[in-house]
Write a protein that holds these residues in place. Structure first.
Motif, PDB file in Angstrom:
ATOM      1  N   ASP A  80      62.039 -47.225  13.559  1.00 18.00           N
ATOM      2  CA  ASP A  80      62.068 -48.640  13.188  1.00 18.00           C
ATOM      3  C   ASP A  80      60.979 -49.464  13.857  1.00 18.00           C
ATOM      4  O   ASP A  80      60.443 -50.389  13.250  1.00 18.00           O
ATOM      5  CB  ASP A  80      63.429 -49.260  13.545  1.00 18.00           C
ATOM      6  N   GLU A  81      60.651 -49.146  15.105  1.00 20.45           N
ATOM      7  CA  GLU A  81      59.779 -50.020  15.885  1.00 20.45           C
ATOM      8  C   GLU A  81      58.446 -49.411  16.324  1.00 20.45           C
ATOM      9  O   GLU A  81      57.444 -50.107  16.393  1.00 20.45           O
ATOM     10  CB  GLU A  81      60.518 -50.495  17.146  1.00 20.45           C
ATOM     11  N   SER A 139      70.141 -43.221  18.668  1.00 22.71           N
ATOM     12  CA  SER A 139      69.556 -44.557  18.821  1.00 22.71           C
ATOM     13  C   SER A 139      68.071 -44.460  19.190  1.00 22.71           C
ATOM     14  O   SER A 139      67.271 -45.305  18.787  1.00 22.71           O
ATOM     15  CB  SER A 139      70.315 -45.366  19.864  1.00 22.71           C
ATOM     16  N   CYS A 156      65.733 -51.026  24.995  1.00 22.35           N
ATOM     17  CA  CYS A 156      66.943 -51.776  25.378  1.00 22.35           C
ATOM     18  C   CYS A 156      67.085 -53.051  24.561  1.00 22.35           C
ATOM     19  O   CYS A 156      68.194 -53.393  24.117  1.00 22.35           O
ATOM     20  CB  CYS A 156      66.931 -52.092  26.868  1.00 22.35           C
ATOM     21  N   ASP A 157      65.973 -53.753  24.344  1.00 21.09           N
ATOM     22  CA  ASP A 157      66.006 -54.967  23.521  1.00 21.09           C
ATOM     23  C   ASP A 157      66.406 -54.630  22.086  1.00 21.09           C
ATOM     24  O   ASP A 157      67.202 -55.346  21.466  1.00 21.09           O
ATOM     25  CB  ASP A 157      64.644 -55.667  23.527  1.00 21.09           C
ATOM     26  N   TRP A 158      65.859 -53.534  21.551  1.00 18.61           N
ATOM     27  CA  TRP A 158      66.199 -53.110  20.196  1.00 18.61           C
ATOM     28  C   TRP A 158      67.675 -52.751  20.103  1.00 18.61           C
ATOM     29  O   TRP A 158      68.353 -53.135  19.143  1.00 18.61           O
ATOM     30  CB  TRP A 158      65.323 -51.914  19.794  1.00 18.61           C
ATOM     31  N   CYS A 159      68.190 -52.036  21.098  1.00 17.56           N
ATOM     32  CA  CYS A 159      69.610 -51.664  21.108  1.00 17.56           C
ATOM     33  C   CYS A 159      70.500 -52.916  21.137  1.00 17.56           C
ATOM     34  O   CYS A 159      71.523 -52.969  20.447  1.00 17.56           O
ATOM     35  CB  CYS A 159      69.940 -50.762  22.294  1.00 17.56           C
ATOM     36  N   ALA A 160      70.109 -53.906  21.909  1.00 18.16           N
ATOM     37  CA  ALA A 160      70.887 -55.144  21.973  1.00 18.16           C
ATOM     38  C   ALA A 160      70.890 -55.849  20.617  1.00 18.16           C
ATOM     39  O   ALA A 160      71.936 -56.320  20.158  1.00 18.16           O
ATOM     40  CB  ALA A 160      70.325 -56.062  23.054  1.00 18.16           C
ATOM     41  N   ASP A 161      69.732 -55.893  19.965  1.00 19.21           N
ATOM     42  CA  ASP A 161      69.637 -56.519  18.640  1.00 19.21           C
ATOM     43  C   ASP A 161      70.456 -55.765  17.598  1.00 19.21           C
ATOM     44  O   ASP A 161      71.046 -56.374  16.707  1.00 19.21           O
ATOM     45  CB  ASP A 161      68.182 -56.596  18.174  1.00 19.21           C
ATOM     46  N   GLU A 162      70.470 -54.437  17.689  1.00 17.17           N
ATOM     47  CA  GLU A 162      71.175 -53.593  16.716  1.00 17.17           C
ATOM     48  C   GLU A 162      72.633 -53.348  17.093  1.00 17.17           C
ATOM     49  O   GLU A 162      73.348 -52.633  16.385  1.00 17.17           O
ATOM     50  CB  GLU A 162      70.449 -52.246  16.576  1.00 17.17           C
ATOM     51  N   LYS A 163      73.043 -53.899  18.233  1.00 16.82           N
ATOM     52  CA  LYS A 163      74.405 -53.709  18.754  1.00 16.82           C
ATOM     53  C   LYS A 163      74.733 -52.220  18.935  1.00 16.82           C
ATOM     54  O   LYS A 163      75.792 -51.739  18.555  1.00 16.82           O
ATOM     55  CB  LYS A 163      75.423 -54.392  17.848  1.00 16.82           C
TER      56      LYS A 163
END
Length: 116
Positions: free
Chosen positions: A34-35, A27, A54-61
């Protein structure tokens, strides 16, 4: 194989698939590709970078690593450099894989040399 003096040549499509697999297997690596690497920003404070992750992980589940584990794994990335300054720690990002990283640190422009 015999014509190549037993030198195995990996086909380009295999290398491409391998690279894609390596990126998607972590991840952190996927987040960076990606970002961060496509961004114009080349330096981040650790807390900001972790919050973005953390925000990216939440968006990507995806499940995010813990803060300390994230920092340790980030230090292993080839295009990330950890710098400790008197103003605080930063992570420098080599945005372009072929780009030579500048040795100047934007956070230390006001440093004076200390004569000894």
């Amino acid at each position: 194989l015999i014509q190549n003096d037993f030198d195995f040549i990996t086909p380009a499509w295999v290398e491409s698939e391998r690279t894609e697999w390596v990126i998607s297997s972590s991840s952190i690596t996927q987040f960076l590709h990606d970002e961060i690497y496509c961004s114009a920003i080349d330096a981040y404070r650790p807390k900001l970078l972790y919050d973005l992750y953390c925000d990216w992980c939440a968006d990507e589940k995806r499940t995010a690593y813990g803060r300390n584990n994230f920092y340790e794994k980030l230090k292993l990335e080839e295009r990330i450099t950890f710098i400790h300054t008197r103003d605080g720690d930063i992570f420098r990002v080599k945005l372009d894989d072929s780009e030579e990283q500048k040795s100047d640190n934007a956070y230390n422009d006001d440093d004076d040399d200390i004569p000894f």
